[in-house]
Enzyme design. Structure first.
Site, short mmCIF file in Angstrom:
data_model
loop_
_atom_site.label_atom_id
_atom_site.label_comp_id
_atom_site.label_asym_id
_atom_site.label_seq_id
_atom_site.Cartn_x
_atom_site.Cartn_y
_atom_site.Cartn_z
N ARG A 179 0.83 -1.21 0.00
CA ARG A 179 0.00 0.00 0.00
C ARG A 179 0.86 1.26 0.00
O ARG A 179 0.52 2.25 -0.65
CB ARG A 179 -0.94 -0.01 1.20
CG ARG A 179 -2.01 -1.08 1.12
CD ARG A 179 -2.91 -1.09 2.34
NE ARG A 179 -3.77 0.09 2.39
CZ ARG A 179 -4.53 0.40 3.43
NH1 ARG A 179 -4.53 -0.37 4.50
NH2 ARG A 179 -5.29 1.47 3.41
N CYS A 239 -1.47 5.84 9.23
CA CYS A 239 -1.72 4.57 8.55
C CYS A 239 -2.86 4.81 7.58
O CYS A 239 -2.92 5.86 6.95
CB CYS A 239 -2.02 3.47 9.57
SG CYS A 239 -3.40 3.85 10.69
#
Length: 295
Positions: A179, A239
């Site tokens: 990611r 995050c």
């Protein structure tokens, strides 16, 4: 920020007995990015006496494009949830999940930053079962209303999006490598990461069994990302949406490096703002890839 006293951010299963002589609450904070029900997992078996803490109900406010998927709830909502579960200001809360504590970290961070005593159970559910086989309970405890006061979120533990790329920031991305580099993203529309961020996946704080790695190994890991005792105060952790980034912050504290700040909106807020630049590719990735999606 009120300083938590005498409870480290992580405790081992064998240390629970030392805490049981005091007012101890076990908190089950299971939650799954793929949509599985944490409540159903809890009802299927949990630590004896543990209460279920619903992340969506009590640890998260309403999602918006500006605030991200999991903004902090209003302090009044958080306090209501804790009171409902029988948690009071003076209790010790030990939180666990079945993902090495990366979800439970959200509750622990919220409690500690508002001056309460809280810790992650190192190794979580699996570690408890290893020490106490066949000990799970299906019974939900009856909880008296706790004496949990409303306290504002301390401004000094939070960062905003503009600070992420500031000259004084040491920005850490707790998501998994795929990611971060923009290879794929299962939940956010724009791939990549904050320009200049360093990828320190929170799950790389853990061994294959979900236990914290030795403190020196973790310190070496953070050192490769530029974090040491002199720079930890510059850390901004993010995050996907401000949940698993808490694990990096608690790990920094636990290993004696210091405390950083949380960007709660995470990539779910930053990446949706088309006016903000993003980067793709490896950037600074100080350690090998890990496996599972993070919030």
């Amino acid at each position: 920020m009120t300083e938590p006293t005498d409870i480290p951010p992580f405790v081992r299963v064998e240390e629970l007995d030392d805490l049981r002589g005091r007012r101890l609450v076990l908190a089950d904070v299971r939650w799954y990015l793929d949509g599985r029900s944490g409540r159903a997992a809890y009802e299927g078996g949990h630590l004896p006496g543990a209460v279920f803490v619903d992340l969506d109900a009590w640890l998260t406010g309403p999602a918006t494009a500006e605030a991200g998927r999991n903004p902090l709830p209003a302090p009044e909502v958080f306090a209501e949830g804790m009171r409902t579960l029988g948690i009071g200001d003076d209790d010790i809360v030990v939180a666990y999940d079945d993902q090495g504590g990366v979800i439970a970290a959200r509750l622990v961070w919220m409690l500690r930053t508002t001056g309460r005593r809280a810790a992650i159970l190192d190794g979580g559910l699996d570690a408890y079962l290893e020490a106490h086989p066949d000990s799970l309970s299906a019974a939900e405890p009856e909880a008296d209303s706790g004496d949990f006061s409303v306290r504002p979120w301390p401004a000094e533990v939070l960062a905003d999006a503009d600070e992420l790329t500031g000259p004084a920031a040491l920005t850490l991305d707790a998501r998994n490598r795929d990611r971060f580099i923009g290879q794929q993203d299962p939940v956010d529309p724009r791939p990549g990461h904050v320009p200049g961020a360093v990828n320190v996946p929170c799950r790389e704080n853990l061994d294959p069994r979900g236990r914290l790695l030795p403190a020196q190994t973790i310190r070496d890991h953070f050192d490769a990302a530029g974090v040491d005792r002199t720079t930890a105060s510059q850390v901004i952790s993010y995050c996907g949406s401000g949940v698993t980034a808490c694990h990096n912050l608690l790990t920094l504290e636990h290993t004696g490096l210091g405390r950083g700040r949380l960007y709660v909106g995470g990539w779910s807020a930053y990446g949706r703002d088309e006016t903000r630049q993003v980067e793709t590719g490896p950037g600074r990735t100080p350690s090998p890839a890990a496996g599972e999606a993070t919030l």
